[in-house]
Design a protein around this motif. Structure first.
Motif: not given
Ligand SMILES: Nc1ncnc2c1ncn2[C@@H]1O[C@H](COP(=O)(O)OP(=O)(O)OP(=O)(O)O)[C@@H](O)[C@H]1O
Ligand SMILES: [Mg+2]
Lengths: 450, 236
Positions: B92, B94-95, B98-100, B102-103, B109, B113, B146
């Motif tokens: 999605t 959102m996911e 989130q991957m963006g 991640l590190r 976040f 967002l 992202r």
């Protein structure tokens, strides 16, 4: 599939299929079926129609025309029905089918379904059926495959790495327990974690050379890896006892208490009459716990960065790198963790059977486990359960058909893939959902679906 | 902030970059224009170390990053929205975001967002939709968003306007200008859409056949008759 009907009356959608306008072109369908039946006739003439029979010292050629014509007729009718069905399907659909709606409900109620299934699994041995050794035995086998399916699902379903040699890790786990237990007498409970670690180590060994490979190439190398492990097991006679396998593997204990007759045994301590069923039920619960651990672990992983990275890597490696994900680590972790669960299942297999040989770890096992993952719908946890039930239970159900049971099994598998090409429960549910209604952002970690 | 010095990059025998020098200063928007196959994407990818430069150097904030593995660059503050968007289509919106994060962006976040949803309100509406089912423009917004989620100091964008309607192109370019202005984000932008890119950029380079042939401010290049003839006539 593009039969001779293609493009004869093709409408705007000239994709080489029969047009959908104007209903079904009966003549074309009959012609197509006749051609299919003709091919079937050519093939089955030597295969079914003619039959070599030994009469005394003579070899006679017999004919079996009934069988031959039956085969041709089946193909004709089958093709006819398929063609009608296919043409009908091409009409624009009016909303989701009943199956898809059911699927949707299933996904919404995943947690409930999971709990109900688990409760059912827990009480099974205490019901009427629990007294039936055959049922407990089959249920245990089923759970082994569920666990293997969930394990392989990490590699294939989540990380998208096609692994055709998964059985190698199963074998490593099985031999790990068998060898350590027979040589050093260590208990199953000590060796179980070891065999998982050992299999994970093998997963990394396989992972390194295949880091750069994807798709077909990866499949071939993993296939080779599975065979290498089996061939080593056959030929390393001094250690593995070769094709004869290992016998007399120590049985499972109730955390040190043996399942035997006599004093200080399980039945004695619990004041029960000795029954061979106790150990079977215990084994059933052990594999149930192991399988549930596999499931919970996978679901948890999906929400952690590593699990996320598996799924992201399956989709786009370049994007992953640009987001700071190291593809090497991600792939190795998928291989290692997938292998670990294979190893656990393997050591369980050997403690249950008490005897193992390389014959238990042929390619067909890898294929079956992969079939479970693919039939279930890649990445779908519930799909694995259903597919495992299908794969394990179907051949048992068809046992009375003897030699035809594998045929029926194969046929059923083909039908499923025709009906649901992406697997029974092909649906990836997001691990995170936001509630758009209320203004503030509440991130709701959603229970992993399917 | 970013300096590329005499970089040569090969694909097997093919020399895609033949000694490229560029620099991007902090707070700038710099664009690179050039025709198809000039080597623009190759330059962006070489900056990220995939493929690696066979000769020359890439410096980021004074440090040589030529040999740094691609996946370590995010930690240094470089984010890329690669050619072809490359969003995670089964995940999605959102996911993907989130991957963006991640590190490097996990701690901020929620704040980030809000920021990207302010920049791209469309994404907010579609946050539970799968990436693959977004429209092309929305996918491009997601790719940029992202990249932003990793809190970069240097943002590399490869043809964000590709295949988008003029309205959406304008929207995306407005966002680039906006993040540059309000966040002080340094942007290195590869574009085919020379008119918009030159209007947006402080400075620009022109690449032909793996070499930089022209450099100047955006306005200078816009006024340059050669550029007009090669990249601007007939369009816009
Ligand atoms: N992976 C590769 N292998 C071999 N050659 C490549 C590879 N990638 C790019 N090239 C070649 O390198 C040259 C530069 O390609 P590049 O993708 O950098 O062009 P570009 O300027 O980004 O073009 P476009 O505007 O069309 O995206 C082209 O000639 C291309 O064919
Ligand atoms: Mg390009």
């Amino acid at each position: 599939m593009a039969g001779p009907e293609a493009n004869v009356t093709a409408g705007p959608d000239s994709d080489g299929r029969a047009p959908m306008q104007g209903g079904i072109n009966l003549a074309e369908v009959v012609k197509e079926s006749a051609i299919a039946a003709g091919i079937a006739g050519l093939l089955s003439l030597p295969l079914l129609g003619l039959h070599a029979a030994n009469v005394g010292a003579q070899l006679l050629l017999r004919t079996r025309w009934e069988l031959f014509f039956a085969a041709v007729a089946v193909v004709f009718v089958g093709r006819f029905v398929l063609a009608l069905f296919r043409d009908r399907r091409k009409r624009p659909s009016h909303g989701p089918s009943a199956f898809d709606r059911t699927l949707h409900v299933i996904h919404e109620r995943m947690l409930v379904i999971g709990i109900v299934a688990l409760v059912a699994a827990v009480i099974l041995p205490f019901t009427e059926w629990g007294g039936d050794r055959y049922i407990i035995y089959t249920a245990t086998t089923f759970l082994i495959y569920v666990m293997l399916g969930w394990g392989l699902n990490i590699v294939v379903g989540l990380a998208g790495l096609l692994d055709l040699g998964y059985v190698a890790f199963y074998a490593v786990g099985a031999y790990c327990y068998a060898l350590i237990a027979t040589h050093f007498g260590w208990s199953f409970w000590v060796v179980l974690p070891l065999s998982g670690l050992f299999a994970a180590f093998f997963g990394v060994i396989l992972g390194f050379p295949v880091l750069r490979l994807r798709g077909d190439y990866l499949a071939i190398v993993t296939l080779g890896f599975g065979e290498i492990v089996r061939v080593i097991l056959i030929n390393w006679y001094d250690v593995t006892n070769g094709p004869d396998g290992i016998i007399g593997i120590p049985r499972i204990t109730f955390f040190g208490i043996e399942f035997r007759r006599g004093e200080g045994t399980f039945a004695d301590l619990f004041g029960l009459d000795f029954s061979a069923l106790h150990v079977m039920v215990f084994l059933y619960f052990v594999i149930l716990v192991l399988a549930v651990i596999t499931n919970l672990f996978t679901q948890r992983m999906r929400k952690l960065p590593t699990g996320r990275a598996w799924e992201a890597l399956r989709e786009d490696e370049i994007a992953c790198r640009s987001l700071g994900i190291n593809p090497t680590n991600v792939k190795l972790s998928a291989f290692a963790l997938g292998a670990m669960f294979g190893g656990f299942a393997g050591s369980f297999f050997s403690v249950r059977a008490g005897f193992i040989s390389p014959e238990s770890f042929t390619f067909i096992e890898s294929a079956i486990i992969l079939a479970i993952v693919v039939l279930g719908g890649m990445g779908s946890q519930l799909g694995v359960v259903i597919a495992a039930a299908f794969v394990v239970v179907m051949p048992e159900v068809f046992r009375q058909f003897e030699q035809y049971r594998m045929l029926m099994f194969g046929g059923a598998m083909v039908l499923i893939m025709v009906w649901r090409p992406r697997g029974l429960l092909a649906f990836r549910s997001p691990t995170i959902l936001m509630h758009p209604k209320d203004g503030k952002k509440t991130i709701v970690l959603k229970k992993e679906g399917a | 902030m970013l300096e590329v010095r005499g970089v040569h990059t090969f694909y097997g025998q093919i020399e895609a970059l033949k000694g490229v020098d560029i620099s991007v200063e902090e707070g700038e928007i710099v664009t690179l224009i050039g025709s198809n196959g000039a080597g623009k994407t190759t330059l962006l990818m070489t900056i990220c170390g995939n493929p690696r430069a066979s000769r020359g150097q890439v410096l980021f904030e004074g440090e040589d990053i030529t040999q740094v593995p691609t996946h370590h660059l995010v930690e240094r503050g470089i984010a890329q929205s690669p050619e072809g968007r490359r969003i995670f289509s089964r995940m999605t919106v959102m996911e993907n975001l989130q991957m963006g994060a991640l590190r490097t962006g996990a701690a901020h976040f929620d704040k980030d967002l809000d920021m990207v949803f302010d920049l791209f309100p469309r994404l907010k509406e579609r946050r539970d939709q799968r990436g693959g089912t977004l429209s092309g423009g929305e996918q491009q917004m997601l790719a940029i968003a992202r990249a932003l989620m990793s809190r970069p100091r240097l943002l590399l964008l490869d043809e964000p306007s590709l295949g988008l309607a003029p309205m959406v192109v304008r929207q995306i370019f407005d966002v680039i200008r906006e993040i540059n202005r309000s966040e002080g984000m340094t942007v290195f932008l590869v574009e085919q859409n020379a008119f918009h890119a030159l209007k947006l950029a402080h400075r620009a380079y022109v690449m032909v056949n793996g070499r930089i042939t022209l450099a100047g401010t955006g306005a200078e290049l816009l006024a340059n008759p050669e550029i007009r003839a090669a990249y601007l006539e007939g369009g816009h």
